[in-house]
Write a protein that holds these residues in place. Structure first.
Motif, PDB file in Angstrom:
ATOM      1  N   LEU A   7       0.800  -1.102  -0.075  1.00 34.03           N
ATOM      2  CA  LEU A   7      -0.142  -0.175  -0.069  1.00 34.03           C
ATOM      3  C   LEU A   7       0.838   1.246   0.020  1.00 34.03           C
ATOM      4  CD1 LEU A   7      -2.672   1.389   0.149  1.00 34.03           C
ATOM      5  CD2 LEU A   7      -2.716   0.953   2.619  1.00 34.03           C
ATOM      6  N   GLU A   8       1.826   1.166   0.888  1.00 32.44           N
ATOM      7  CA  GLU A   8       2.756   2.337   0.738  1.00 32.44           C
ATOM      8  C   GLU A   8       3.357   2.832  -0.620  1.00 32.44           C
ATOM      9  OE1 GLU A   8       6.818   3.485   3.042  1.00 32.44           O
ATOM     10  OE2 GLU A   8       6.544   1.666   3.051  1.00 32.44           O
ATOM     11  N   GLU A   9       3.998   1.688  -1.446  1.00 32.16           N
ATOM     12  CA  GLU A   9       4.442   1.763  -2.829  1.00 32.16           C
ATOM     13  C   GLU A   9       3.333   2.210  -3.752  1.00 32.16           C
ATOM     14  OE1 GLU A   9       7.879  -1.825  -2.735  1.00 32.16           O
ATOM     15  OE2 GLU A   9       5.814  -2.301  -2.802  1.00 32.16           O
ATOM     16  N   ALA A  10       1.902   1.836  -3.465  1.00 26.80           N
ATOM     17  CA  ALA A  10       0.900   2.201  -4.460  1.00 26.80           C
ATOM     18  C   ALA A  10       0.680   3.670  -4.264  1.00 26.80           C
ATOM     19  CB  ALA A  10      -0.234   1.365  -3.917  1.00 26.80           C
ATOM     20  N   LEU A  11       0.933   4.275  -2.894  1.00 26.52           N
ATOM     21  CA  LEU A  11       0.700   5.653  -2.762  1.00 26.52           C
ATOM     22  C   LEU A  11       1.680   6.469  -2.890  1.00 26.52           C
ATOM     23  CD1 LEU A  11      -1.411   5.387   0.623  1.00 26.52           C
ATOM     24  CD2 LEU A  11      -2.250   5.895  -1.700  1.00 26.52           C
ATOM     25  N   PHE A  67      -2.568  -4.973   1.120  1.00 28.58           N
ATOM     26  CA  PHE A  67      -2.603  -4.162   2.327  1.00 28.58           C
ATOM     27  C   PHE A  67      -2.127  -4.991   3.426  1.00 28.58           C
ATOM     28  CE2 PHE A  67      -5.629  -2.567  -0.905  1.00 28.58           C
ATOM     29  CZ  PHE A  67      -5.911  -1.266  -0.450  1.00 28.58           C
ATOM     30  N   PRO A  68      -1.754  -3.749   4.340  1.00 27.32           N
ATOM     31  CA  PRO A  68      -1.135  -4.470   5.726  1.00 27.32           C
ATOM     32  C   PRO A  68      -2.252  -5.218   6.474  1.00 27.32           C
ATOM     33  CG  PRO A  68      -1.385  -2.258   5.761  1.00 27.32           C
ATOM     34  CD  PRO A  68      -1.830  -2.515   4.316  1.00 27.32           C
ATOM     35  N   HIS A  95       0.763  12.640  -1.216  1.00 26.29           N
ATOM     36  CA  HIS A  95       1.655  11.542  -0.788  1.00 26.29           C
ATOM     37  C   HIS A  95       2.929  12.209  -0.322  1.00 26.29           C
ATOM     38  CE1 HIS A  95       3.008  12.629  -5.217  1.00 26.29           C
ATOM     39  NE2 HIS A  95       4.293  12.642  -4.735  1.00 26.29           N
ATOM     40  N   GLU A  96       3.063  13.441  -0.775  1.00 30.91           N
ATOM     41  CA  GLU A  96       4.241  14.273  -0.153  1.00 30.91           C
ATOM     42  C   GLU A  96       3.993  14.628   1.348  1.00 30.91           C
ATOM     43  OE1 GLU A  96       6.176  18.839  -0.654  1.00 30.91           O
ATOM     44  OE2 GLU A  96       5.507  18.039  -2.487  1.00 30.91           O
TER      45      GLU A  96
END
Length: 112
Positions: A7-11, A67-68, A95-96
């Protein structure tokens, strides 16, 4: 092909590494926010076209977001704060802001 990303990479973005049929390794940057049904098309990196050899078709990468299983309440609050700040942030991308908040959280945790 299907590539699994977090999910982190997706965002926030990531780099997907693909091993091609001709034994090359290609690194594909994913800079967009990945949404359900998202596909990345990489021209001329797909399967060879039989009647036009050595020409190749396009490589289509479908991204499956993992997802986690669990997020602590503090992490959920931090992410919620990031989205709220992005909505009122006046042009700052979501995202920033989230990336900065996660980094700040990591720094605070390492000091504890």
């Amino acid at each position: 092909m299907v590539a699994k990303i977090s999910l982190e990479e997706a965002l926030l973005g990531t780099m997907v590494t693909v091993r091609t049929i001709d034994h090359r390794t290609v690194r594909i940057p994913i800079t967009d926010v990945v949404f359900p049904g998202y596909e990345k098309v990489v021209e001329n990196e797909g399967m060879p076209i039989l009647d036009k050899y050595p020409q190749k078709g396009n490589l289509i990468i479908r991204l499956a977001v993992e997802f986690p299983n669990y997020l602590p309440k503090s992490s959920k609050e931090l992410i919620a704060r990031g989205f709220t700040m992005a909505k009122i942030g006046g042009g700052v991308s979501q995202h920033e802001v989230i990336n900065k908040l996660v980094l700040a959280d990591k720094i605070l945790r390492s000091r504890s």
